[in-house]
Scaffold this active site. Sequence first.
Site, short mmCIF file in Angstrom:
data_model
loop_
_atom_site.label_atom_id
_atom_site.label_comp_id
_atom_site.label_asym_id
_atom_site.label_seq_id
_atom_site.Cartn_x
_atom_site.Cartn_y
_atom_site.Cartn_z
N LEU A 152 10.34 -6.58 6.18
CA LEU A 152 11.50 -6.86 5.34
C LEU A 152 11.53 -8.36 5.01
CD1 LEU A 152 13.70 -4.91 4.25
CD2 LEU A 152 15.27 -5.92 5.90
N ARG A 154 10.32 -11.13 1.62
CA ARG A 154 10.81 -11.28 0.25
C ARG A 154 10.64 -10.00 -0.55
NH1 ARG A 154 8.03 -15.88 1.61
NH2 ARG A 154 9.15 -17.85 1.45
N ILE A 155 9.41 -9.48 -0.55
CA ILE A 155 9.15 -8.28 -1.36
C ILE A 155 9.83 -7.05 -0.74
CG2 ILE A 155 7.33 -6.71 -2.18
CD1 ILE A 155 5.47 -9.20 -2.35
N ARG A 232 -1.55 -4.90 1.56
CA ARG A 232 -3.00 -5.12 1.50
C ARG A 232 -3.69 -3.82 1.94
NH1 ARG A 232 -2.39 -8.96 -1.39
NH2 ARG A 232 -2.64 -11.15 -0.84
N GLU A 261 -11.60 -3.03 -1.89
CA GLU A 261 -11.45 -3.21 -3.36
C GLU A 261 -12.66 -3.89 -3.96
OE1 GLU A 261 -7.82 -5.44 -3.93
OE2 GLU A 261 -6.66 -3.94 -2.87
N HIS A 279 -4.62 -2.91 -7.90
CA HIS A 279 -4.06 -4.17 -7.38
C HIS A 279 -3.42 -5.00 -8.51
CE1 HIS A 279 -4.47 -7.30 -3.91
NE2 HIS A 279 -3.34 -7.48 -4.59
P1 NAP Z 1 6.95 -12.60 3.18
O1 NAP Z 1 8.25 -12.95 2.56
O2 NAP Z 1 6.28 -13.62 4.03
O3 NAP Z 1 7.17 -11.26 4.03
C1 NAP Z 1 6.22 -10.77 4.91
C2 NAP Z 1 6.91 -9.84 5.87
O4 NAP Z 1 5.93 -9.28 6.76
C3 NAP Z 1 7.95 -10.55 6.76
O5 NAP Z 1 9.15 -9.81 6.73
C4 NAP Z 1 7.32 -10.50 8.13
O6 NAP Z 1 8.25 -10.38 9.16
C5 NAP Z 1 6.52 -9.22 8.03
N1 NAP Z 1 5.54 -9.16 9.11
C6 NAP Z 1 4.62 -10.08 9.45
N2 NAP Z 1 3.95 -9.68 10.54
C7 NAP Z 1 4.47 -8.49 10.88
C8 NAP Z 1 4.22 -7.58 11.93
N3 NAP Z 1 3.30 -7.83 12.86
N4 NAP Z 1 4.94 -6.44 11.98
C9 NAP Z 1 5.87 -6.19 11.04
N5 NAP Z 1 6.18 -7.02 10.03
C10 NAP Z 1 5.48 -8.16 9.97
O7 NAP Z 1 5.87 -12.20 2.09
P2 NAP Z 1 6.11 -11.39 0.71
O8 NAP Z 1 6.15 -12.34 -0.42
O9 NAP Z 1 7.23 -10.42 0.88
O10 NAP Z 1 4.70 -10.63 0.59
C11 NAP Z 1 4.34 -9.64 1.54
C12 NAP Z 1 2.89 -9.25 1.33
O11 NAP Z 1 2.75 -8.52 0.13
C13 NAP Z 1 1.92 -10.42 1.16
O12 NAP Z 1 1.53 -10.96 2.40
C14 NAP Z 1 0.77 -9.79 0.41
O13 NAP Z 1 -0.20 -9.33 1.32
C15 NAP Z 1 1.41 -8.61 -0.30
N6 NAP Z 1 1.39 -8.78 -1.76
C16 NAP Z 1 0.78 -7.84 -2.53
C17 NAP Z 1 0.76 -7.98 -3.91
C18 NAP Z 1 0.11 -6.96 -4.80
O14 NAP Z 1 -0.31 -7.32 -5.90
N7 NAP Z 1 0.05 -5.70 -4.41
C19 NAP Z 1 1.33 -9.12 -4.49
C20 NAP Z 1 1.95 -10.05 -3.68
C21 NAP Z 1 1.98 -9.88 -2.31
P3 NAP Z 1 9.27 -11.58 9.53
O15 NAP Z 1 10.25 -11.67 8.42
O16 NAP Z 1 9.89 -11.13 10.78
O17 NAP Z 1 8.43 -12.81 9.66
#
Ligand code: NAP
Length: 313
Positions: A152, A154-155, A232, A261, A279
């Site tokens: 939970l 940003r996304i 991912r 990929e 992607h």
């Molecule tokens: P973010 O704000 O850093 O959120 C990442 C979330 O993952 C945080 O809530 C974090 O928990 C959680 N997390 C980390 N380790 C974990 C674990 N061991 N168990 C459970 N939750 C865990 O990043 P975001 O911007 O939302 O992006 C998330 C991911 O989306 C990126 O890292 C990237 O891989 C992916 N993404 C994909 C695309 C696409 O094109 N499909 C585009 C952009 C990003 P905490 O809040 O507790 O730290």
Amino acid sequence: MDKIGVWFTCPMSNYLQDEVAKRFKLIKSWEIASKTAFINHHSKSIRAIVGNGAYGADSTLIESLPYLEIISSHSSGLDQIDLVKCKERGIRVTSTPDTLTDEVADLAITLILATVRRICACDQHVRNGLWKQQDFKLTTKGSGKHVGIIGLGRIGSAIAKRIHAFGCPVSYYSRTEKLNSGYKCHPNVIELATNCEILVVACSLTESTYHIINREVIDALGPNGYLINIGRGAHVDEPELVSALVEGRLGGAGLDVFEHEPEVPDQLIGLDNVVLSPHVGTCTMETRKAMADLVVANLVAHFSNEPLLTPVV
Ligand code: NAP
């Protein structure tokens, strides 16, 4: 004075390349035949790397650049960058969070609805002239289904906000509990999967989230459950996912990311209960421009001794 060299790990948009080239010396690594010889000759001038979610900076690349000061990543995921090595060397790292949050969350909602309503199969039904022979089979309702979100951040939060409007109860599993979110937090992924019908992967990829979707989680989600992955590919044990879909142990899947990929398992291609996208979470002109502007702004800030806009390390 020589321009500062910026090592691009892979081709990116012309806009980003042009904006960097206006201010720095853009080095297109993919056009260099002998990278080692090039780096040996130019190492002093190469002070920045620009990479993305697929082509980052591993320890070998970082170690080969002794004058490296900053990695400005065109992504929010940093799993392709050796952050430990960066910390050791005092190399700054920036990402492009927030600029892409809405876009990826929109895609997650699109995949949820397209998967449960089998929109791609519907499209094929019309295009192949099958509608004249028979109506499309009944699908299942999206609104009101219980949605579980892994991560939970940003996304994940943006997905929760959107899916809430569809009357879907939301719960989650994340590294830390989000006490003010108003959503139910489960202590582990199995419990989350057992208690939801649509499971969305939105966490960052780390050692502890590698294959966080395994056979046990898939079985907990069950034959009426749906998996959506916009995180991912390596979050999912792909052979386990494929066999569950083929054997009907999982209801369906909407996937934007894959373990190897751009390779996609052959068995997925023939299944009408999966929706596959290449992607493209951030792939709109508006979002890619905003990401590119942030990559450049972080480089400019660093080399002007100004505070970084979106530092990670
Ligand atoms: P973010 O704000 O850093 O959120 C990442 C979330 O993952 C945080 O809530 C974090 O928990 C959680 N997390 C980390 N380790 C974990 C674990 N061991 N168990 C459970 N939750 C865990 O990043 P975001 O911007 O939302 O992006 C998330 C991911 O989306 C990126 O890292 C990237 O891989 C992916 N993404 C994909 C695309 C696409 O094109 N499909 C585009 C952009 C990003 P905490 O809040 O507790 O730290």
